[in-house]
Write a protein that holds these residues in place. Sequence first.
Motif, PDB file in Angstrom:
ATOM      1  N   PRO A  73       0.810  -1.227   0.000  1.00 57.93           N
ATOM      2  CA  PRO A  73       0.000   0.000   0.000  1.00 57.93           C
ATOM      3  C   PRO A  73       0.840   1.272   0.000  1.00 57.93           C
ATOM      4  O   PRO A  73       0.455   2.274  -0.627  1.00 57.93           O
ATOM      5  N   GLU A  74       1.987   1.250   0.699  1.00 55.41           N
ATOM      6  CA  GLU A  74       2.826   2.449   0.785  1.00 55.41           C
ATOM      7  C   GLU A  74       3.357   2.874  -0.573  1.00 55.41           C
ATOM      8  O   GLU A  74       3.768   4.027  -0.750  1.00 55.41           O
ATOM      9  N   MET A  75       3.377   1.942  -1.532  1.00 54.37           N
ATOM     10  CA  MET A  75       3.893   2.242  -2.865  1.00 54.37           C
ATOM     11  C   MET A  75       2.803   2.136  -3.929  1.00 54.37           C
ATOM     12  O   MET A  75       3.096   2.101  -5.119  1.00 54.37           O
ATOM     13  N   SER A  76       1.569   2.060  -3.484  1.00 59.01           N
ATOM     14  CA  SER A  76       0.406   1.967  -4.382  1.00 59.01           C
ATOM     15  C   SER A  76       0.450   0.723  -5.253  1.00 59.01           C
ATOM     16  O   SER A  76      -0.126   0.700  -6.349  1.00 59.01           O
ATOM     17  N   GLY A  82      10.489   8.807 -15.014  1.00 63.42           N
ATOM     18  CA  GLY A  82       9.260   8.802 -14.227  1.00 63.42           C
ATOM     19  C   GLY A  82       8.702  10.188 -13.988  1.00 63.42           C
ATOM     20  O   GLY A  82       9.270  11.193 -14.431  1.00 63.42           O
ATOM     21  N   LYS A  83       7.596  10.231 -13.270  1.00 62.15           N
ATOM     22  CA  LYS A  83       6.969  11.514 -12.924  1.00 62.15           C
ATOM     23  C   LYS A  83       7.880  12.361 -12.058  1.00 62.15           C
ATOM     24  O   LYS A  83       7.731  13.578 -11.991  1.00 62.15           O
ATOM     25  N   ASP A  84       8.818  11.689 -11.382  1.00 60.22           N
ATOM     26  CA  ASP A  84       9.774  12.403 -10.546  1.00 60.22           C
ATOM     27  C   ASP A  84      10.936  12.969 -11.350  1.00 60.22           C
ATOM     28  O   ASP A  84      11.839  13.605 -10.804  1.00 60.22           O
ATOM     29  N   GLY A  85      10.941  12.734 -12.684  1.00 60.83           N
ATOM     30  CA  GLY A  85      12.023  13.217 -13.527  1.00 60.83           C
ATOM     31  C   GLY A  85      13.260  12.358 -13.468  1.00 60.83           C
ATOM     32  O   GLY A  85      14.283  12.700 -14.074  1.00 60.83           O
ATOM     33  N   LYS A  86      13.183  11.223 -12.766  1.00 60.31           N
ATOM     34  CA  LYS A  86      14.339  10.346 -12.606  1.00 60.31           C
ATOM     35  C   LYS A  86      14.149   9.051 -13.395  1.00 60.31           C
ATOM     36  O   LYS A  86      13.073   8.773 -13.898  1.00 60.31           O
ATOM     37  N   GLU A  87      15.229   8.276 -13.470  1.00 62.46           N
ATOM     38  CA  GLU A  87      15.233   7.093 -14.325  1.00 62.46           C
ATOM     39  C   GLU A  87      14.712   5.856 -13.590  1.00 62.46           C
ATOM     40  O   GLU A  87      15.118   5.568 -12.465  1.00 62.46           O
ATOM     41  N   HIS A  88      13.831   5.121 -14.286  1.00 59.50           N
ATOM     42  CA  HIS A  88      13.247   3.914 -13.725  1.00 59.50           C
ATOM     43  C   HIS A  88      13.303   2.792 -14.760  1.00 59.50           C
ATOM     44  O   HIS A  88      13.397   3.049 -15.960  1.00 59.50           O
ATOM     45  N   LEU A  89      13.236   1.554 -14.278  1.00 60.18           N
ATOM     46  CA  LEU A  89      13.129   0.403 -15.166  1.00 60.18           C
ATOM     47  C   LEU A  89      11.662   0.070 -15.408  1.00 60.18           C
ATOM     48  O   LEU A  89      10.798   0.359 -14.577  1.00 60.18           O
ATOM     49  N   LYS A  90      11.407  -0.569 -16.545  1.00 63.06           N
ATOM     50  CA  LYS A  90      10.052  -0.988 -16.871  1.00 63.06           C
ATOM     51  C   LYS A  90      10.104  -2.265 -17.706  1.00 63.06           C
ATOM     52  O   LYS A  90      10.906  -2.375 -18.635  1.00 63.06           O
ATOM     53  N   LEU A  91       9.253  -3.230 -17.360  1.00 61.06           N
ATOM     54  CA  LEU A  91       9.147  -4.436 -18.174  1.00 61.06           C
ATOM     55  C   LEU A  91       8.325  -4.124 -19.415  1.00 61.06           C
ATOM     56  O   LEU A  91       7.256  -3.518 -19.333  1.00 61.06           O
ATOM     57  N   VAL A 135       2.865  -8.407 -14.262  1.00 60.17           N
ATOM     58  CA  VAL A 135       3.726  -7.409 -14.897  1.00 60.17           C
ATOM     59  C   VAL A 135       3.293  -5.995 -14.513  1.00 60.17           C
ATOM     60  O   VAL A 135       4.134  -5.127 -14.234  1.00 60.17           O
ATOM     61  N   LYS A 136       2.007  -5.770 -14.456  1.00 60.34           N
ATOM     62  CA  LYS A 136       1.492  -4.443 -14.071  1.00 60.34           C
ATOM     63  C   LYS A 136       1.912  -4.100 -12.652  1.00 60.34           C
ATOM     64  O   LYS A 136       2.310  -2.966 -12.363  1.00 60.34           O
ATOM     65  N   ALA A 137       1.847  -5.070 -11.747  1.00 57.48           N
ATOM     66  CA  ALA A 137       2.239  -4.827 -10.358  1.00 57.48           C
ATOM     67  C   ALA A 137       3.741  -4.575 -10.247  1.00 57.48           C
ATOM     68  O   ALA A 137       4.183  -3.688  -9.496  1.00 57.48           O
ATOM     69  N   ILE A 138       4.547  -5.356 -10.995  1.00 59.00           N
ATOM     70  CA  ILE A 138       5.998  -5.148 -10.977  1.00 59.00           C
ATOM     71  C   ILE A 138       6.341  -3.757 -11.495  1.00 59.00           C
ATOM     72  O   ILE A 138       7.163  -3.035 -10.912  1.00 59.00           O
ATOM     73  N   ASN A 139       5.703  -3.355 -12.589  1.00 57.81           N
ATOM     74  CA  ASN A 139       5.974  -2.032 -13.158  1.00 57.81           C
ATOM     75  C   ASN A 139       5.521  -0.909 -12.227  1.00 57.81           C
ATOM     76  O   ASN A 139       6.136   0.163 -12.200  1.00 57.81           O
ATOM     77  N   LYS A 140       4.463  -1.158 -11.474  1.00 60.90           N
ATOM     78  CA  LYS A 140       4.019  -0.164 -10.502  1.00 60.90           C
ATOM     79  C   LYS A 140       5.094   0.029  -9.442  1.00 60.90           C
ATOM     80  O   LYS A 140       5.411   1.165  -9.056  1.00 60.90           O
ATOM     81  N   PHE A 141       5.660  -1.080  -8.979  1.00 57.58           N
ATOM     82  CA  PHE A 141       6.740  -1.007  -7.992  1.00 57.58           C
ATOM     83  C   PHE A 141       7.951  -0.283  -8.576  1.00 57.58           C
ATOM     84  O   PHE A 141       8.529   0.611  -7.941  1.00 57.58           O
ATOM     85  N   LEU A 142       8.347  -0.666  -9.805  1.00 60.97           N
ATOM     86  CA  LEU A 142       9.523  -0.054 -10.419  1.00 60.97           C
ATOM     87  C   LEU A 142       9.329   1.438 -10.663  1.00 60.97           C
ATOM     88  O   LEU A 142      10.295   2.207 -10.646  1.00 60.97           O
ATOM     89  N   SER A 143       8.091   1.856 -10.889  1.00 57.41           N
ATOM     90  CA  SER A 143       7.819   3.271 -11.120  1.00 57.41           C
ATOM     91  C   SER A 143       7.985   4.101  -9.846  1.00 57.41           C
ATOM     92  O   SER A 143       8.088   5.320  -9.908  1.00 57.41           O
ATOM     93  N   LYS A 144       8.024   3.409  -8.702  1.00 56.95           N
ATOM     94  CA  LYS A 144       8.129   4.105  -7.411  1.00 56.95           C
ATOM     95  C   LYS A 144       9.557   4.176  -6.889  1.00 56.95           C
ATOM     96  O   LYS A 144       9.829   4.880  -5.919  1.00 56.95           O
ATOM     97  N   VAL A 145      10.464   3.401  -7.496  1.00 61.62           N
ATOM     98  CA  VAL A 145      11.858   3.415  -7.029  1.00 61.62           C
ATOM     99  C   VAL A 145      12.790   3.672  -8.207  1.00 61.62           C
ATOM    100  O   VAL A 145      12.627   3.094  -9.280  1.00 61.62           O
ATOM    101  N   THR A 146      13.748   4.544  -8.018  1.00 61.54           N
ATOM    102  CA  THR A 146      14.733   4.803  -9.067  1.00 61.54           C
ATOM    103  C   THR A 146      15.692   3.615  -9.154  1.00 61.54           C
ATOM    104  O   THR A 146      15.807   2.815  -8.220  1.00 61.54           O
ATOM    105  N   ILE A 147      16.364   3.504 -10.280  1.00 64.05           N
ATOM    106  CA  ILE A 147      17.277   2.370 -10.466  1.00 64.05           C
ATOM    107  C   ILE A 147      18.391   2.364  -9.420  1.00 64.05           C
ATOM    108  O   ILE A 147      18.650   1.319  -8.806  1.00 64.05           O
ATOM    109  N   PRO A 148      19.055   3.498  -9.158  1.00 63.92           N
ATOM    110  CA  PRO A 148      20.129   3.474  -8.147  1.00 63.92           C
ATOM    111  C   PRO A 148      19.623   3.109  -6.749  1.00 63.92           C
ATOM    112  O   PRO A 148      20.408   2.661  -5.917  1.00 63.92           O
ATOM    113  N   ARG A 149      18.327   3.282  -6.521  1.00 65.52           N
ATOM    114  CA  ARG A 149      17.783   2.970  -5.196  1.00 65.52           C
ATOM    115  C   ARG A 149      17.764   1.463  -4.949  1.00 65.52           C
ATOM    116  O   ARG A 149      17.881   1.015  -3.807  1.00 65.52           O
TER     117      ARG A 149
END
Length: 252
Positions: A58-61, A162-171, A229-243
């Motif tokens: 829930p904390e990461m939608s 991402g919406k944060d202007g930072k780089e994210h991974l996506k399947l 895949v949708k759930a994984i991408n939702k998670f990846l959209s919330k964390v930057t790659i370096p994180r």
Amino acid sequence: MKYLSTLVLLVTLCYAKDEDESFLPEYIHPCTLADEEFEKCVRKQIVESLPHFANGIPEMSVPSIDPVDLNDIIIDGSGLKLKFSDAKMHGLSKLKLADFKIQLGVDNESFILAVKGNLSLTAQYNADGRILILPLKGEGDALIDCRNIEVNISSLLEHVKGKDGKEHLKLLTPNYEYEIESTTFDLKNLFNGNKQLAETTLKFANENWRQLMDDLAPPAVKQIVKTIVKAINKFLSKVTIPRIVIGYKERL
């Protein structure tokens, strides 16, 4: 006082933003890309987080994916019309990791995930027709148990801003395969409750389960893969790659 309140509000918003961007559940830990044990580290994270992830973060939608809501499934051919409505697939939170591979820091970054376990489908069914030589007619509750189903998902990894202007991974749109060891059907109220006819037909259906699953499984598995895949991408959209990947050099 007005200016002081505004300053406090801005500081609070910035702090909340930083907290949101840095948040990771306690069961997920970053892995170091340069480490020879990188893939082993990521595999360990997946094994430990899979049950939690399936129940949602829930904390990461990230929504729960157990159960998975399926679209209506319709079998119409070979003399049989069979519809499953209000269908739900249960058991993803109890699946085990069967295989995992990841390639990062190369030209074609990729991700392979295989999960295995028992799944069950609940639905309302409506049937009219025949299974090979036996009639099948009725409507009511349906329970379908799939034993030792293995789903293999492979996908290329894309880099997105991402919406944060930072780089994210996506399947990307994945390829997938599946195997099912066995399936049993329990259809209530067959032939308006005629117990003898129902038992004979269900016994025959369970002995010839592959014929039904050839039509039933593809749309169900497709929806399961889409949901995962949708759930994984939702998670990846919330964390930057370096994180989540220490030492990773961003590309965007």
